[in-house]
Design a protein around this motif. Sequence first.
Motif, PDB file in Angstrom:
ATOM      1  N   ALA A  84       0.832  -1.201   0.000  1.00  0.00           N
ATOM      2  CA  ALA A  84       0.000   0.000   0.000  1.00  0.00           C
ATOM      3  C   ALA A  84       0.868   1.254   0.000  1.00  0.00           C
ATOM      4  CB  ALA A  84      -0.907  -0.003   1.225  1.00  0.00           C
ATOM      5  N   ARG A  85       0.348   2.283  -0.622  1.00  0.00           N
ATOM      6  CA  ARG A  85       1.012   3.581  -0.630  1.00  0.00           C
ATOM      7  C   ARG A  85      -0.071   4.661  -0.645  1.00  0.00           C
ATOM      8  NH1 ARG A  85       0.655   1.590  -5.445  1.00  0.00           N
ATOM      9  NH2 ARG A  85       0.130   2.850  -7.240  1.00  0.00           N
ATOM     10  N   VAL A  86       0.289   5.831  -0.171  1.00  0.00           N
ATOM     11  CA  VAL A  86      -0.619   6.973  -0.204  1.00  0.00           C
ATOM     12  C   VAL A  86      -0.248   7.822  -1.405  1.00  0.00           C
ATOM     13  CG1 VAL A  86      -1.324   9.085   0.970  1.00  0.00           C
ATOM     14  CG2 VAL A  86      -1.012   6.979   2.273  1.00  0.00           C
ATOM     15  N   VAL A  87      -1.242   8.171  -2.192  1.00  0.00           N
ATOM     16  CA  VAL A  87      -1.037   9.077  -3.318  1.00  0.00           C
ATOM     17  C   VAL A  87      -1.903  10.311  -3.101  1.00  0.00           C
ATOM     18  CG1 VAL A  87      -0.329   7.349  -5.016  1.00  0.00           C
ATOM     19  CG2 VAL A  87      -2.734   7.836  -4.723  1.00  0.00           C
ATOM     20  N   CYS A  88      -1.352  11.458  -3.447  1.00  0.00           N
ATOM     21  CA  CYS A  88      -2.073  12.721  -3.324  1.00  0.00           C
ATOM     22  C   CYS A  88      -1.982  13.465  -4.647  1.00  0.00           C
ATOM     23  CB  CYS A  88      -1.490  13.578  -2.202  1.00  0.00           C
ATOM     24  SG  CYS A  88      -1.692  12.860  -0.557  1.00  0.00           S
ATOM     25  N   ALA A  89      -2.933  14.369  -4.857  1.00  0.00           N
ATOM     26  CA  ALA A  89      -2.971  15.115  -6.109  1.00  0.00           C
ATOM     27  C   ALA A  89      -3.660  16.451  -5.900  1.00  0.00           C
ATOM     28  CB  ALA A  89      -3.719  14.316  -7.173  1.00  0.00           C
ATOM     29  N   ASP A  90      -3.411  17.346  -6.836  1.00  0.00           N
ATOM     30  CA  ASP A  90      -4.132  18.617  -6.898  1.00  0.00           C
ATOM     31  C   ASP A  90      -5.327  18.365  -7.815  1.00  0.00           C
ATOM     32  OD1 ASP A  90      -5.140  21.143  -7.363  1.00  0.00           O
ATOM     33  OD2 ASP A  90      -3.191  22.051  -7.799  1.00  0.00           O
ATOM     34  N   PRO A  91      -6.563  18.427  -7.298  1.00  0.00           N
ATOM     35  CA  PRO A  91      -7.716  18.088  -8.129  1.00  0.00           C
ATOM     36  C   PRO A  91      -7.903  19.012  -9.329  1.00  0.00           C
ATOM     37  CG  PRO A  91      -8.448  19.015  -6.040  1.00  0.00           C
ATOM     38  CD  PRO A  91      -6.959  18.834  -5.957  1.00  0.00           C
ATOM     39  N   ARG A  92      -7.337  20.211  -9.283  1.00  0.00           N
ATOM     40  CA  ARG A  92      -7.454  21.132 -10.417  1.00  0.00           C
ATOM     41  C   ARG A  92      -6.539  20.734 -11.562  1.00  0.00           C
ATOM     42  NH1 ARG A  92      -5.876  26.097  -7.176  1.00  0.00           N
ATOM     43  NH2 ARG A  92      -4.878  24.408  -6.077  1.00  0.00           N
TER      44      ARG A  92
END
Length: 132
Positions: free
Chosen positions: A84-92
């Motif tokens: 498992a890993r955490v991924v993050c993003a800028d929704p724009r």
Amino acid sequence: MNRITVGLGCAVGAVLVVGAATASASPSAAVHGGHTVTAHVTGEKAGHVCRIAGAGIDMPWQPVGADGTVDLDTGPVSGGRHEARVVCADPRSGDPSVRTVGREDDVFTGHWAPAFEFLHHHRLEFLTPREH
């Protein structure tokens, strides 16, 4: 002698200030197994979205709060070992902004998850089940 002491003290102080600023600038994630896969993310930009990703893990994006933190929970997943890993993003910005926060880690779910987490933590992986 006093000039050397003052100069050394200033240099050490500058290193500590720069180190603290650098350490707080990058987001981090703590991923854990159990009945579900959970993660606590800190230091992420408010307004971004994060989720836990991995084989057999499908969860929606969760918004990061104004304090830069978000608690993630996959909900029910199959028991066993998960990378498992955490991924993050800028929704724009969408897909081009997706990045991993922290590092990928093996976590365990199911009835025996606490025992397998203990074995994994103490580097006794040969006693834990392989991926499904």
